[in-house]
Design a protein around this motif. Structure first.
Motif, PDB file in Angstrom:
ATOM      1  N   LEU A 135      15.627 -28.616   8.739  1.00 16.33           N
ATOM      2  CA  LEU A 135      15.355 -27.341   8.084  1.00 16.33           C
ATOM      3  C   LEU A 135      13.908 -26.915   8.308  1.00 16.33           C
ATOM      4  O   LEU A 135      13.629 -25.742   8.606  1.00 16.33           O
ATOM      5  CB  LEU A 135      15.641 -27.469   6.586  1.00 16.33           C
ATOM      6  N   CYS A 136      12.993 -27.876   8.211  1.00 19.10           N
ATOM      7  CA  CYS A 136      11.578 -27.545   8.371  1.00 19.10           C
ATOM      8  C   CYS A 136      11.233 -27.169   9.805  1.00 19.10           C
ATOM      9  O   CYS A 136      10.335 -26.342  10.028  1.00 19.10           O
ATOM     10  CB  CYS A 136      10.711 -28.715   7.893  1.00 19.10           C
ATOM     11  N   LEU A 139      12.103 -23.494   9.604  1.00 16.68           N
ATOM     12  CA  LEU A 139      11.316 -22.712   8.661  1.00 16.68           C
ATOM     13  C   LEU A 139       9.851 -22.596   9.080  1.00 16.68           C
ATOM     14  O   LEU A 139       9.212 -21.568   8.848  1.00 16.68           O
ATOM     15  CB  LEU A 139      11.395 -23.334   7.261  1.00 16.68           C
ATOM     16  N   GLY A 257      16.547 -20.551   1.656  1.00 20.25           N
ATOM     17  CA  GLY A 257      15.897 -21.018   2.872  1.00 20.25           C
ATOM     18  C   GLY A 257      16.860 -21.063   4.042  1.00 20.25           C
ATOM     19  O   GLY A 257      16.508 -20.677   5.170  1.00 20.25           O
ATOM     20  N   ARG A 260      17.456 -17.556   5.150  1.00 21.06           N
ATOM     21  CA  ARG A 260      16.294 -16.986   5.823  1.00 21.06           C
ATOM     22  C   ARG A 260      16.319 -17.273   7.317  1.00 21.06           C
ATOM     23  O   ARG A 260      15.896 -16.452   8.136  1.00 21.06           O
ATOM     24  CB  ARG A 260      15.021 -17.542   5.195  1.00 21.06           C
ATOM     25  N   ILE A 261      16.798 -18.450   7.671  1.00 15.84           N
ATOM     26  CA  ILE A 261      16.866 -18.808   9.091  1.00 15.84           C
ATOM     27  C   ILE A 261      18.265 -18.571   9.656  1.00 15.84           C
ATOM     28  O   ILE A 261      18.608 -19.085  10.725  1.00 15.84           O
ATOM     29  CB  ILE A 261      16.440 -20.279   9.301  1.00 15.84           C
ATOM     30  N   ARG A 263      21.352 -19.584   8.858  1.00 12.88           N
ATOM     31  CA  ARG A 263      22.085 -20.804   9.166  1.00 12.88           C
ATOM     32  C   ARG A 263      23.528 -20.805   8.709  1.00 12.88           C
ATOM     33  O   ARG A 263      24.308 -21.644   9.139  1.00 12.88           O
ATOM     34  CB  ARG A 263      21.369 -22.004   8.509  1.00 12.88           C
TER      35      ARG A 263
END
Length: 277
Positions: A135-136, A139, A257, A260-261, A263
């Protein structure tokens, strides 16, 4: 069947069943947990460890399918070391109270090693770390070029995930902290312990995998973080059931989150055949 063919078949199976795996399974799991907690099910079925492990493995399958092509010798060694470390620190934690605080399992989550630690512990622990790291990578964007940023952000997400998991698990009676705790029965010592265990785990992932290859894989594998979607649905729902509203808000934050990406799209997942990115 060679490895590439097997990987392709597994990816196709996951892609065609995204909604079932990422949404239906955690919702059914939440309903079964509630039914077991309320004693609406026979004793042999309520919180049945075989069903728990089976459901967990199904929900982990998108992560597995996405990650397998990136597991070479170095990554394989890192995962083996991580498994050994996972068992070791959990055994020390249960028997000594270090580093998490005094706690004990109230439910046998499958076979227990030495009567103390679940044999399937890596199945439960690995995804917390791997999903956080993946995830990071997305992000952070260009900041993912910094090792310090990758490791620090991943550790923060691991801690955030446990802020959702532990309160619901305690409420369900999976495990308990002997002295209770200020955060829905969880002591602050648990999170101090997670700083240690999470840092080592994230460090092993960082050393074992090529982060650039993982990010490229994420770009081509739209379902790779679906396991985190399952996590948010299952444990967000369980916290809502017990009235643990701070963990519910944190779960929503995690889902934001993911959105936002870009997914997970429920409409695309329901279409049975999500188009690869």
């Amino acid at each position: 069947m060679d490895r590439l063919t097997a990987e392709a078949k597994l990816s196709a199976l996951i892609r065609e069943n995204r909604f079932t795996i990422a949404v239906i399974f955690p919702l059914v799991g939440a309903l079964l947990f509630v039914a077991g907690h309320e004693a609406w099910l026979p004793a042999w079925l309520a919180r049945n460890p075989v069903l728990i492990i089976f459901g967990t493995l199904v929900m982990r399958s998108p992560l597995v399918a996405g990650l397998v092509p990136e597991i070479d010798r170095r990554a394989g060694i890192a995962l083996v070391v991580l498994a050994v470390y996972t068992y070791a620190i959990e055994f020390v934690g249960v028997t000594t109270g270090i580093p998490y605080g005094e706690f004990h399992y109230q439910l046998e989550l499958g076979p227990m090693l030495f009567g103390t630690v679940p044999a399937g512990l890596p199945v439960f622990f690995f995804p917390l770390v791997l999903n956080s790291y993946l995830l990071c990578l997305l992000l952070l964007g260009p900041r993912a070029d910094s090792r310090l940023a990758r490791v620090t952000a991943s550790l923060v997400v691991v801690l955030v995930i446990d802020l959702v998991l532990d309160p619901a698990a305690v409420a369900l009676g999976f495990w308990a902290y002997d002295g209770g705790g200020v955060y829905y029965g969880v002591p602050l010592s648990n999170y101090r312990g997670w700083v240690l265990s999470g840092a080592v785990a994230v460090g092993l992932v960082e050393l074992g995998f090529d982060w650039r290859a993982l990010r490229t894989r994420l770009d081509g594998c739209e379902f790779m973080l679906d396991d985190m979607v399952s996590f948010v649905i299952l444990w967000g729902a369980m916290n809502a059931y017990f009235g643990n509203w701070i963990p519910v808000l944190i779960a929503l934050f995690l889902f934001a989150g993911l959105r936002r990406i870009d997914r997970f799209d429920f409409a695309v997942a329901r279409s049975a055949r999500g188009t690869p990115r």
